[in-house]
Enzyme design. Structure first.
Site, PDB file in Angstrom:
ATOM      1  N   ARG A   1       1.002  47.216 -21.282  1.00 51.27           N
ATOM      2  CA  ARG A   1      -0.031  48.233 -21.082  1.00 51.27           C
ATOM      3  C   ARG A   1      -0.619  48.734 -22.397  1.00 51.27           C
ATOM      4  O   ARG A   1      -1.761  49.163 -22.442  1.00 51.27           O
ATOM      5  CB  ARG A   1       0.509  49.377 -20.217  1.00 51.27           C
ATOM      6  CG  ARG A   1       0.469  48.970 -18.762  1.00 51.27           C
ATOM      7  CD  ARG A   1       0.817  50.084 -17.811  1.00 51.27           C
ATOM      8  NE  ARG A   1       0.587  49.609 -16.442  1.00 51.27           N
ATOM      9  CZ  ARG A   1       1.119  50.173 -15.347  1.00 51.27           C
ATOM     10  NH1 ARG A   1       1.895  51.219 -15.466  1.00 51.27           N
ATOM     11  NH2 ARG A   1       0.854  49.696 -14.155  1.00 51.27           N
TER      12      ARG A   1
ATOM     13  N   TYR B   1      -8.412  47.838 -14.059  1.00 52.34           N
ATOM     14  CA  TYR B   1      -7.318  46.864 -13.906  1.00 52.34           C
ATOM     15  C   TYR B   1      -6.025  47.317 -14.573  1.00 52.34           C
ATOM     16  O   TYR B   1      -6.014  48.312 -15.278  1.00 52.34           O
ATOM     17  CB  TYR B   1      -7.733  45.450 -14.318  1.00 52.34           C
ATOM     18  CG  TYR B   1      -8.111  45.144 -15.753  1.00 52.34           C
ATOM     19  CD1 TYR B   1      -7.996  46.048 -16.784  1.00 52.34           C
ATOM     20  CD2 TYR B   1      -8.602  43.872 -16.057  1.00 52.34           C
ATOM     21  CE1 TYR B   1      -8.354  45.706 -18.082  1.00 52.34           C
ATOM     22  CE2 TYR B   1      -8.964  43.529 -17.356  1.00 52.34           C
ATOM     23  CZ  TYR B   1      -8.832  44.449 -18.359  1.00 52.34           C
ATOM     24  OH  TYR B   1      -9.179  44.107 -19.626  1.00 52.34           O
ATOM     25  N   GLU B   2      -4.973  46.583 -14.305  1.00 47.55           N
ATOM     26  CA  GLU B   2      -3.644  46.911 -14.837  1.00 47.55           C
ATOM     27  C   GLU B   2      -3.240  48.346 -14.486  1.00 47.55           C
ATOM     28  O   GLU B   2      -2.607  49.038 -15.277  1.00 47.55           O
ATOM     29  CB  GLU B   2      -3.614  46.720 -16.366  1.00 47.55           C
ATOM     30  CG  GLU B   2      -4.025  45.349 -16.857  1.00 47.55           C
ATOM     31  CD  GLU B   2      -3.093  44.240 -16.373  1.00 47.55           C
ATOM     32  OE1 GLU B   2      -1.902  44.512 -16.216  1.00 47.55           O
ATOM     33  OE2 GLU B   2      -3.576  43.124 -16.133  1.00 47.55           O
ATOM     34  N   GLY B   3      -3.618  48.773 -13.291  1.00 46.54           N
ATOM     35  CA  GLY B   3      -3.372  50.150 -12.853  1.00 46.54           C
ATOM     36  C   GLY B   3      -4.560  51.025 -13.225  1.00 46.54           C
ATOM     37  O   GLY B   3      -4.796  51.265 -14.398  1.00 46.54           O
TER      38      GLY B   3
ATOM     39  N   GLN C   1      -2.250  55.360 -13.498  1.00 42.20           N
ATOM     40  CA  GLN C   1      -1.601  55.735 -14.766  1.00 42.20           C
ATOM     41  C   GLN C   1      -1.208  57.206 -14.729  1.00 42.20           C
ATOM     42  O   GLN C   1      -0.142  57.600 -15.207  1.00 42.20           O
ATOM     43  CB  GLN C   1      -2.544  55.506 -15.961  1.00 42.20           C
ATOM     44  CG  GLN C   1      -3.049  54.079 -16.127  1.00 42.20           C
ATOM     45  CD  GLN C   1      -1.956  53.068 -16.331  1.00 42.20           C
ATOM     46  OE1 GLN C   1      -0.912  53.389 -16.905  1.00 42.20           O
ATOM     47  NE2 GLN C   1      -2.148  51.856 -15.841  1.00 42.20           N
TER      48      GLN C   1
END
Lengths: 607, 607
Positions: free
Chosen positions: B296, B443-445, B450
């Site tokens: 992340r 993306y990626e959460g 988050q």
């Protein structure tokens, strides 16, 4: 893909219940035809046209864009047919004078039409939108002959119009305009130069295109005081008012843009094109900027439209898409997961969009009433009345244009965010709204320019703070009346604090600017945003007040849910969005040195 | 068009002066080769590669995009050659273990490389970036044989990797994954299902592509506890470790996206594809999320990169383009107008970008030191050490990912705004940065995810506020030491106030969440942004402190302008951006009812 549905319930709430448009129209000379029945029928008809004809072309317009081939521009599939329906419906002349073929309805009715059309498909709405600019200019400054020649087909919509201001070297700073106008023996002029970013500069929707062009006469003074205004038609009108000889103006290319791809943004080359002076020599900028306030309300619609369309898309998705469980426990235990709408953080985004769309719409309709009065004053030759309303409007328009387009862009971003990764994918249509809306904070005066216009010109230079004093007085008078109502008292208390603070901030900036002229430019953006949040807070209190009264009186029993939703959204706005005003208040008072002390050469060090 | 120039001066300031990386590397077992000379040489070489090879492909990559034809994907012109150079340079294995062909340098060195490459051309950097994810997973959970087979060519870069998580019905909520894995007699599995949004799923840059796939074994428990992880190569490896038979995995189509158009985002169809279990059965999600904190940080680079690149473009334009006169009087009297950079409002935008780029970079490098320690603990089998650093990192990563990508997106928007209308035109490259960066908050959460991870998991559930207490203690200890220094005292005072407030907010939310579980989701976004502003404030104080000391000691005489610029930017950050933290503090404490009270059906009324 968001499918546009005209928000008639909300529009009518604002028109009939909050701002009492029926009474307002009854008071206007041009309002005799704007009876509640007629207004209702027009809204319904226009909504239908936008839902069924204009809206469905929004995504295909983006995918296909405009095509350029050898000077000719082709609009996306379906645009020509839709535009023809628009002309057949007489929509272009809705608020235009009857003397030139219009329907003579109040200016605000035109705004309602623009709102619906622009929300359904902003790119499409720009073609008639730019024509309106040309129409206003000719109506206000053209000779009787020019009006007969150009205004009639423009009002019909069979001809289109443009505004040709920007050149490669200048946009904001029009004093740098270089396009030349050489007088000819027959009283016409030869216009030569290049204009860029010309919306609707060339297309296939109309028989002719009437360009309103800023250019310089030989030996004109330098800068802004040496610019004149010219009509340059694509085809010179023939003796019968029809389309005659091709003029020396042509489209050199289309700009490739981030969005509004179905709107033709043209580089226009004027090569000894025949032009006709409109208005007095060297006063082109003043002429161009008459009615600018009305035009800028038109642009601020884009922010409200983006918020509305993006909200419609996001709300539907949030009800439909299932992901995770609500933190407060399963809401749909029989399903694999709960709908997005049960998550508080998703609601935060949706309610932000709702608060912006409905609060912004209220700001538009509030201002549109003033515009009606201003136009009436002008029509009646009552300069004092016209100017008085133009001043009120002049204070609000940079707030509307600057704040509502910034907030509309934010709302569009929330809409994509609700979709998660799918928000980034073109087929869902949410990212298109972001791309289309981004232009709104840039054109027709960037947010920074609106901010300078508000703080520097309207508030400090022209009225020494008087504009704020006058507006806050209206707000405070309203707020005081709400103190006794339990439902609206918290909003009223907050408004009273804010109106006082707004005046204090204004005075402090006025004092700071006396010592340091950079203080205005340094504070302008924060002042604009602060003003926007407070103005929107006033609008939410107005809506809450009507909702509370209707619920209390029992009259609203049929619409109980609607009124409760208004009160809930007002609460959300005051508690979650309005606090941002305070960070702007702090920033605007911070020293200018934190902006100015760094030498340009010390802004970056590469090695 | 912004032309990327590696900001080596700022990078070295942070590495050598603020965070003392030379000492840090000297303390690491894997740091013996990371001597100052080597680090310097690598930064210079990598910067050159990014400036000369990777950066120039950024715009053409956007224009051309990836092409799909019958299952094959072609990357834009020049990408294959650039990628070959990347492989030849050994860049993929920079921080990878020497045992598998890597250079074994500290993890943070890989981050520096990713930062430069990602800023120059984010789409390009995604191909090696996704491979890193696959490499980490195989390194941590693969068998020795799997490591030899896959990790060696992945480290070389001749093979690429992907992470196949998302399916049409789920992204965030991976418990809904449906892809099936059927055990075969030979110990392998047949994988069947559809994955969407697969970055680098298919392309022409590498000989083979190694997919890491989430799927369910027959009779696996429902939800997240029934998901396993599989290696599914595009071509099955042959006996010599070369490329063998084609596997049953193929690209069905490319997604049309808002941006990162040169990155192939694929729909991947697994049709009885041969897969190999990696890690224990049904623990696929845990395996996938090991080292997630490090990954992340990688994503948060995108925010910093967007701010940096957009700032470089906007700064150059602001120095070059002339418009209007500065309010404080003519700055360039011989010119037709003053450069944009003389306008305070333009400086506000530029300095916002600068503060985000440099403050964000500091956040990255601060976290990267922790990552080095965490990796070392893991390598040494010192679980306690690894976990302790993973916890510290775990608190910071949602702040970095959530806050820095949101701020990077804001910075990209300022960059376009400095260009005015030209910011909307594709050839200038500024709107591309907006479009490319928008994906970073999705993306990626998403930012919302988050925020929940930070407040719900890391702060409240896992540490009952301890994570905030620990971090703010570090910040407060630093701040107290700065109180005696005149230049940094104002920052220190503010930091002391904020660290106290951060703890108070945490406790209040903890109490609120006991009564009302929605309080967490309702406050999470504002808590995340608040945390980001305060963390960035700490980073600016750290930088200001070094700058002030260097100036005071006279050591910094050669770099006086650089240090003064750091102090000026810190001042700007504290006075103009940091006040926003207070509006988040107010919003996060507001009642959850303003989000939850409205029934889903009462969110809109169409008629």
């Amino acid at each position: 893909m968001p499918v546009y549905k005209a928000p008639l319930r909300d529009m009518k709430f604002l028109l009939n219940e909050v701002f009492d448009y029926p009474k307002h129209y009854a008071s206007l000379a041009c309002g005799e035809n704007a009876t509640p029945d007629i207004v209702d029928a027009i809204l319904t008809e226009c909504g239908k046209f936008c839902e069924e004809v204009v809206g469905p072309l929004n995504q295909v317009g983006d995918e296909e864009g405009c095509k350029f081939d050898n000077g000719e521009v082709t609009t996306p599939k379906g645009f020509k047919e839709a535009y023809n329906q628009f002309v057949m419906g007489g929509w272009q002349g809705l608020s235009a004078p009857e003397a030139f073929g219009g329907q003579g309805l109040p200016a605000s009715m035109g705004l309602l039409k623009q709102e619906m059309m622009g929300t359904a498909n902003w790119s499409f709405s720009m073609y008639p939108g730019l024509s309106l600019g040309a129409m206003n200019t000719i109506y206000l400054h053209g000779s009787e002959e020019q009006k007969q020649t150009y205004l009639v087909p423009l009002t019909e919509g069979t001809w289109g119009g443009t505004m040709c201001l920007t050149e490669p070297q200048c946009g904001t700073d029009l004093g740098q305009v270089k396009t030349k106008a050489e007088p000819q023996a027959d009283g016409s002029y030869k216009i030569t130069g290049t204009k860029i970013f010309i919306s609707s500069g060339e297309h296939d929707l109309t028989e002719n295109i009437v360009h309103i062009v800023l250019a310089r006469l030989p030996d004109a003074p330098k800068g802004t005081r040496g610019i004149s205004l010219f009509i340059v038609p694509k085809f010179l009108p023939d003796a019968n008012g029809g389309v005659g000889e091709r003029n020396g103006v042509s489209c050199g290319s289309l700009e490739k843009k981030m969005g509004i791809k179905a709107s033709a943004t043209c580089v226009m080359n004027f090569d000894d094109a025949t032009g006709f002076l409109i208005g007095p020599e060297n006063q082109g900028l003043e002429c161009m900027f008459t009615f600018m306030n009305t035009a800028r309300i038109g642009t601020s619609i884009q922010g409200v439209g983006a918020a509305e369309l993006s909200y419609q898309g996001a709300l539907e998705y949030a009800k439909d898409r299932r992901s995770m469980r609500a933190l407060s426990g399963k809401k749909e235990p029989d399903q694999i997961a709960d709908s997005l709408i049960h998550h508080a953080d998703v609601r935060r985004m949706l309610l932000t969009q709702k608060a912006i769309a409905e609060g912004g719409r209220a700001m538009l309709y509030y201002a549109a009433r003033l515009a009606d009065h201003m136009v009436e004053g002008h029509e009646q030759g009552d300069t004092k009345k016209a100017e008085s309303y133009d001043d009120k409007l002049g204070f609000l328009t940079p707030i509307l244009k600057g704040f509502l387009t910034e907030m509309g862009f934010e709302a569009a971003n929330h809409g994509a965010q609700v979709f998660g990764g799918h928000g980034y994918i073109r087929e869902h249509g949410m990212e298109q709204i972001i791309r289309d809306t981004k232009i709104a904070v840039l054109y027709e005066g960037t947010t920074g320019i609106q901010a300078l216009d508000l703080l520097g010109r309207k508030v400090l230079l022209m009225t020494q703070g008087g504009a704020v004093r006058e507006f806050t007085l209206t707000v405070a008078n309203f707020a005081r009346k709400q103190l006794t109502n339990k439902r609206t008292r918290p909003f009223a208390l907050e408004l009273l604090k804010l109106t006082a603070q707004w005046n204090v901030l204004t005075v402090r900036l006025m004092l700071a600017a006396r010592k340091d002229r950079d203080a205005i430019s340094a504070a302008a953006y924060d002042f604009l945003m602060y003003s926007g949040y407070v103005t929107m807070a006033y609008m939410w209190a107005r809506q809450a007040s009507v909702a509370a009264s209707s619920l209390a009186s029992g009259e609203g029993s049929e619409s109980e849910e609607f009124y409760n939703a208004k009160l809930a959204t007002a609460e959300f706005y005051y508690e979650r969005l309005l606090p941002r005003a305070q960070s702007h208040a702090t920033s605007m008072l911070s020293p200018t040195s934190n902006l100015m002390q760094l030498d340009a050469e010390a802004m970056a060090f590469t090695s």
